[in-house]
Motif scaffolding. Structure first.
Motif, PDB file in Angstrom:
ATOM      1  N   ALA A  45       9.038   7.202   1.668  1.00  0.00           N
ATOM      2  CA  ALA A  45       8.358   6.153   0.927  1.00  0.00           C
ATOM      3  C   ALA A  45       7.791   5.100   1.864  1.00  0.00           C
ATOM      4  O   ALA A  45       6.719   4.549   1.627  1.00  0.00           O
ATOM      5  CB  ALA A  45       9.324   5.518  -0.068  1.00  0.00           C
ATOM      6  N   GLY A  46       8.515   4.811   2.945  1.00  0.00           N
ATOM      7  CA  GLY A  46       8.003   3.856   3.916  1.00  0.00           C
ATOM      8  C   GLY A  46       7.128   4.505   4.973  1.00  0.00           C
ATOM      9  O   GLY A  46       6.314   3.840   5.609  1.00  0.00           O
ATOM     10  N   LEU A  47       7.319   5.819   5.173  1.00  0.00           N
ATOM     11  CA  LEU A  47       6.575   6.524   6.201  1.00  0.00           C
ATOM     12  C   LEU A  47       5.176   6.896   5.743  1.00  0.00           C
ATOM     13  O   LEU A  47       4.238   6.974   6.545  1.00  0.00           O
ATOM     14  CB  LEU A  47       7.343   7.781   6.618  1.00  0.00           C
ATOM     15  CG  LEU A  47       6.801   8.582   7.795  1.00  0.00           C
ATOM     16  CD1 LEU A  47       6.757   7.729   9.046  1.00  0.00           C
ATOM     17  CD2 LEU A  47       7.656   9.821   8.010  1.00  0.00           C
ATOM     18  N   LEU A  48       4.999   7.112   4.430  1.00  0.00           N
ATOM     19  CA  LEU A  48       3.722   7.596   3.923  1.00  0.00           C
ATOM     20  C   LEU A  48       2.568   6.630   4.197  1.00  0.00           C
ATOM     21  O   LEU A  48       1.508   7.063   4.668  1.00  0.00           O
ATOM     22  CB  LEU A  48       3.839   7.886   2.422  1.00  0.00           C
ATOM     23  CG  LEU A  48       2.646   8.601   1.784  1.00  0.00           C
ATOM     24  CD1 LEU A  48       2.378   9.928   2.469  1.00  0.00           C
ATOM     25  CD2 LEU A  48       2.875   8.808   0.294  1.00  0.00           C
ATOM     26  N   PRO A  49       2.708   5.326   3.925  1.00  0.00           N
ATOM     27  CA  PRO A  49       1.585   4.429   4.251  1.00  0.00           C
ATOM     28  C   PRO A  49       1.219   4.436   5.731  1.00  0.00           C
ATOM     29  O   PRO A  49       0.041   4.380   6.084  1.00  0.00           O
ATOM     30  CB  PRO A  49       2.098   3.047   3.808  1.00  0.00           C
ATOM     31  CG  PRO A  49       3.140   3.332   2.789  1.00  0.00           C
ATOM     32  CD  PRO A  49       3.789   4.595   3.240  1.00  0.00           C
ATOM     33  N   GLU A  50       2.224   4.508   6.609  1.00  0.00           N
ATOM     34  CA  GLU A  50       1.947   4.540   8.042  1.00  0.00           C
ATOM     35  C   GLU A  50       1.230   5.833   8.423  1.00  0.00           C
ATOM     36  O   GLU A  50       0.378   5.837   9.320  1.00  0.00           O
ATOM     37  CB  GLU A  50       3.246   4.401   8.836  1.00  0.00           C
ATOM     38  CG  GLU A  50       4.017   3.115   8.544  1.00  0.00           C
ATOM     39  CD  GLU A  50       3.164   1.878   8.757  1.00  0.00           C
ATOM     40  OE1 GLU A  50       2.385   1.866   9.735  1.00  0.00           O
ATOM     41  OE2 GLU A  50       3.272   0.938   7.943  1.00  0.00           O
ATOM     42  N   THR A  51       1.595   6.930   7.743  1.00  0.00           N
ATOM     43  CA  THR A  51       0.912   8.192   8.007  1.00  0.00           C
ATOM     44  C   THR A  51      -0.548   8.114   7.588  1.00  0.00           C
ATOM     45  O   THR A  51      -1.447   8.600   8.285  1.00  0.00           O
ATOM     46  CB  THR A  51       1.614   9.339   7.254  1.00  0.00           C
ATOM     47  OG1 THR A  51       2.995   9.358   7.592  1.00  0.00           O
ATOM     48  CG2 THR A  51       0.989  10.672   7.601  1.00  0.00           C
ATOM     49  N   ALA A  77     -14.939   3.088   4.271  1.00  0.00           N
ATOM     50  CA  ALA A  77     -14.671   2.386   3.004  1.00  0.00           C
ATOM     51  C   ALA A  77     -13.197   2.582   2.668  1.00  0.00           C
ATOM     52  O   ALA A  77     -12.823   3.562   2.018  1.00  0.00           O
ATOM     53  CB  ALA A  77     -15.563   2.913   1.888  1.00  0.00           C
ATOM     54  N   TYR A  78     -12.378   1.671   3.135  1.00  0.00           N
ATOM     55  CA  TYR A  78     -10.939   1.753   2.902  1.00  0.00           C
ATOM     56  C   TYR A  78     -10.443   0.476   2.236  1.00  0.00           C
ATOM     57  O   TYR A  78     -10.970  -0.614   2.473  1.00  0.00           O
ATOM     58  CB  TYR A  78     -10.178   1.918   4.223  1.00  0.00           C
ATOM     59  CG  TYR A  78     -10.421   3.218   4.953  1.00  0.00           C
ATOM     60  CD1 TYR A  78     -10.173   4.430   4.332  1.00  0.00           C
ATOM     61  CD2 TYR A  78     -10.888   3.219   6.262  1.00  0.00           C
ATOM     62  CE1 TYR A  78     -10.384   5.619   5.013  1.00  0.00           C
ATOM     63  CE2 TYR A  78     -11.105   4.404   6.941  1.00  0.00           C
ATOM     64  CZ  TYR A  78     -10.853   5.605   6.312  1.00  0.00           C
ATOM     65  OH  TYR A  78     -11.070   6.776   6.981  1.00  0.00           O
ATOM     66  N   GLN A  79      -9.404   0.626   1.441  1.00  0.00           N
ATOM     67  CA  GLN A  79      -8.679  -0.529   0.940  1.00  0.00           C
ATOM     68  C   GLN A  79      -7.584  -0.875   1.953  1.00  0.00           C
ATOM     69  O   GLN A  79      -6.993   0.015   2.567  1.00  0.00           O
ATOM     70  CB  GLN A  79      -8.057  -0.232  -0.427  1.00  0.00           C
ATOM     71  CG  GLN A  79      -9.067   0.096  -1.515  1.00  0.00           C
ATOM     72  CD  GLN A  79      -8.403   0.454  -2.830  1.00  0.00           C
ATOM     73  OE1 GLN A  79      -7.272   0.072  -3.090  1.00  0.00           O
ATOM     74  NE2 GLN A  79      -9.107   1.210  -3.652  1.00  0.00           N
ATOM     75  N   ARG A  80      -7.330  -2.159   2.114  1.00  0.00           N
ATOM     76  CA  ARG A  80      -6.328  -2.572   3.094  1.00  0.00           C
ATOM     77  C   ARG A  80      -4.924  -2.232   2.605  1.00  0.00           C
ATOM     78  O   ARG A  80      -4.555  -2.553   1.476  1.00  0.00           O
ATOM     79  CB  ARG A  80      -6.441  -4.068   3.363  1.00  0.00           C
ATOM     80  CG  ARG A  80      -7.642  -4.449   4.197  1.00  0.00           C
ATOM     81  CD  ARG A  80      -7.428  -5.815   4.830  1.00  0.00           C
ATOM     82  NE  ARG A  80      -7.327  -6.822   3.800  1.00  0.00           N
ATOM     83  CZ  ARG A  80      -8.356  -7.496   3.320  1.00  0.00           C
ATOM     84  NH1 ARG A  80      -9.563  -7.229   3.765  1.00  0.00           N
ATOM     85  NH2 ARG A  80      -8.196  -8.417   2.394  1.00  0.00           N
ATOM     86  N   VAL A  81      -4.160  -1.608   3.481  1.00  0.00           N
ATOM     87  CA  VAL A  81      -2.764  -1.269   3.193  1.00  0.00           C
ATOM     88  C   VAL A  81      -1.897  -2.395   3.730  1.00  0.00           C
ATOM     89  O   VAL A  81      -1.615  -2.469   4.932  1.00  0.00           O
ATOM     90  CB  VAL A  81      -2.381   0.083   3.828  1.00  0.00           C
ATOM     91  CG1 VAL A  81      -0.929   0.424   3.519  1.00  0.00           C
ATOM     92  CG2 VAL A  81      -3.302   1.188   3.329  1.00  0.00           C
ATOM     93  N   GLU A  82      -1.487  -3.305   2.842  1.00  0.00           N
ATOM     94  CA  GLU A  82      -0.720  -4.466   3.262  1.00  0.00           C
ATOM     95  C   GLU A  82       0.152  -4.934   2.108  1.00  0.00           C
ATOM     96  O   GLU A  82       0.025  -4.459   0.981  1.00  0.00           O
ATOM     97  CB  GLU A  82      -1.670  -5.593   3.689  1.00  0.00           C
ATOM     98  CG  GLU A  82      -2.646  -6.004   2.602  1.00  0.00           C
ATOM     99  CD  GLU A  82      -3.666  -7.015   3.091  1.00  0.00           C
ATOM    100  OE1 GLU A  82      -3.737  -7.223   4.320  1.00  0.00           O
ATOM    101  OE2 GLU A  82      -4.382  -7.579   2.251  1.00  0.00           O
ATOM    102  N   ARG A  88       1.896  -1.283  -0.779  1.00  0.00           N
ATOM    103  CA  ARG A  88       1.314  -0.483   0.294  1.00  0.00           C
ATOM    104  C   ARG A  88       1.296   0.993  -0.082  1.00  0.00           C
ATOM    105  O   ARG A  88       0.327   1.711   0.195  1.00  0.00           O
ATOM    106  CB  ARG A  88       2.091  -0.697   1.587  1.00  0.00           C
ATOM    107  CG  ARG A  88       2.014  -2.132   2.085  1.00  0.00           C
ATOM    108  CD  ARG A  88       2.948  -2.424   3.251  1.00  0.00           C
ATOM    109  NE  ARG A  88       2.497  -1.789   4.468  1.00  0.00           N
ATOM    110  CZ  ARG A  88       3.107  -0.804   5.081  1.00  0.00           C
ATOM    111  NH1 ARG A  88       4.245  -0.328   4.589  1.00  0.00           N
ATOM    112  NH2 ARG A  88       2.628  -0.297   6.180  1.00  0.00           N
ATOM    113  N   LEU A  89       2.378   1.449  -0.699  1.00  0.00           N
ATOM    114  CA  LEU A  89       2.462   2.850  -1.108  1.00  0.00           C
ATOM    115  C   LEU A  89       1.423   3.162  -2.179  1.00  0.00           C
ATOM    116  O   LEU A  89       0.731   4.198  -2.117  1.00  0.00           O
ATOM    117  CB  LEU A  89       3.871   3.152  -1.631  1.00  0.00           C
ATOM    118  CG  LEU A  89       4.184   4.609  -1.961  1.00  0.00           C
ATOM    119  CD1 LEU A  89       4.030   5.486  -0.728  1.00  0.00           C
ATOM    120  CD2 LEU A  89       5.596   4.730  -2.528  1.00  0.00           C
TER     121      LEU A  89
END
Length: 387
Positions: A45-51, A77-82, A88-89
């Protein structure tokens, strides 16, 4: 023959870099994706956004490779993952750019190794094309195929990495959300400034004016001379209050824009700036009633940009000269202010640049600041408008 070899060498290097990128994506991203999916309930769950962010970096590297080869940028064209993990997920999974990048990555596992096909072409090309060009004087036949392989890699990458309409729409919505927040913040700051100017300046003078008139009325019967002096003071305060009110009104919408138009107002700003300002006007005319004018909001934004930029140049640049350019463009209005001062302008230093950027962003415009240490400082503003 030399030109053909150089072009084939460049294409081979390009294909080799693509193969390295494909190999790296297989080694790193595949392992991380498998780990993230396999342990989704705990670590994943925490690794997926970083991947997902790592996939974006690989995709960005591929975009740069294609741009170097073709000379054409592939937009992102990306949405910010923050934010918190849940947010983030959710962003990483729902962003249309994620699916786009995963589709490219899977395809790149195959076509990313087109460079392997270039290896047998080299000995055959040196032999066949050497004879064709060196002996027969004909055009090369084999070595140009290496460049075509590089072209094919670039074409497939462009088609796969180009943002989908849904991704562009999502990016636009996010951009408009930020712009609206900035516009609201700028509007609130402007209201607080007007309220402060009215309360600390005009309101205080009007209260004092009312008191003086009241005292003068009470003193009129027993001491007309003192009453007259109080009335004279009250008149002076009334004139000062009117002056401050005019200043507040100019802060809302400068009357000079209505009276003289943007070019005339810009010339007045330049004349009162204390700098030696050169004006360059392209496609705009002097006077409030001459030519086709932009909407009042566009002209007001351009005016405040000029006022802020010239004020900053006078206060911080240590330069005695500045240059202003106002130009009508096919897509709107362009404002450029340049000074030859010390440079090093910083938006975080409270110089008004952030307020300028918010004011322009509220109109869907763009601000570009170039200010290396040692100068020059150049502020370029584009305000979109359909003439």
């Amino acid at each position: 023959m030399g030109t053909t070899v150089r072009q084939a060498t460049r294409a081979t290097v390009r294909l080799g870099r693509a193969a390295v990128l494909a190999f790296g994506s297989i080694i790193f991203i595949t392992v991380l994706l498998i780990t993230a999916v396999a342990t989704l309930g705990v670590v994943g769950a925490g690794l997926l956004p970083e991947t997902v962010l790592l996939v974006r970096r690989f995709a960005g590297a591929k975009r740069r490779q294609v741009a170097e080869w073709t000379g054409r940028e592939i937009p992102e064209a990306y949405q910010r993952v923050e934010g918190p993990l849940r947010r983030r997920l959710r962003t990483a999974v729902r962003d249309p750019g994620t699916l786009n990048d995963l589709r490219w990555m899977v395809a790149h596992y195959a076509y990313g190794f087109l460079g392997v096909l270039a290896l047998p072409l080299w000995p055959a090309g040196l032999l066949v094309d050497g004879v064709r060009q060196g002996v027969l004087g004909r055009s090369p036949l084999v070595l140009p195929l290496i460049s075509r392989l590089a072209d094919l890699d670039a074409a497939w990458s462009t088609a796969l990495l180009k943002p989908s309409p849904k991704a562009l729409l999502a990016e636009r919505v996010e951009e408009l959300t930020e712009t609206r927040a900035g516009a609201v913040a700028a509007h609130e700051a402007e209201l607080r400034r007007i309220e402060r100017d009215l309360q600390e300046g005009t309101q205080a003078r009007l209260v004092s004016l009312s008191l003086r008139i009241g005292i003068a009325k009470r003193a009129y019967e027993r001491d007309p001379g003192a009453a007259r002096k109080l009335l004279d003071d009250a008149q002076d305060q009334a004139e000062e209050a009117l002056t401050e009110l005019r200043h507040v009104v100019r802060g809302i919408h400068p009357p000079i824009l209505t009276d003289r138009g943007l070019v005339g107002a810009a010339r007045a700003l330049a004349a009162s700036s204390g700098l030696d300002v050169t004006m360059d006007v392209d496609g705009l005319e002097d006077g409030a009633r001459s030519g086709v004018r932009a909407p009042a909001a566009i002209e007001a934004a351009a005016y405040f940009v000029l006022a802020e930029a010239l004020t900053n140049a006078g206060k911080h640049s240590a330069s005695e000269r500045a240059a202003v350019r106002l130009a009508r463009t096919p897509t709107g209005l362009s404002v450029v202010v340049r000074d030859e001062g010390r440079g090093g302008a910083d938006e975080a230093a409270g110089s008004g640049l952030l307020g300028m950027r918010r004011r322009v962003a509220a109109l869907d415009g763009a601000v570009r600041l170039t200010s290396p240490v040692g100068g020059p400082t150049v502020i370029e503003v584009d305000l979109p408008y359909a003439w």
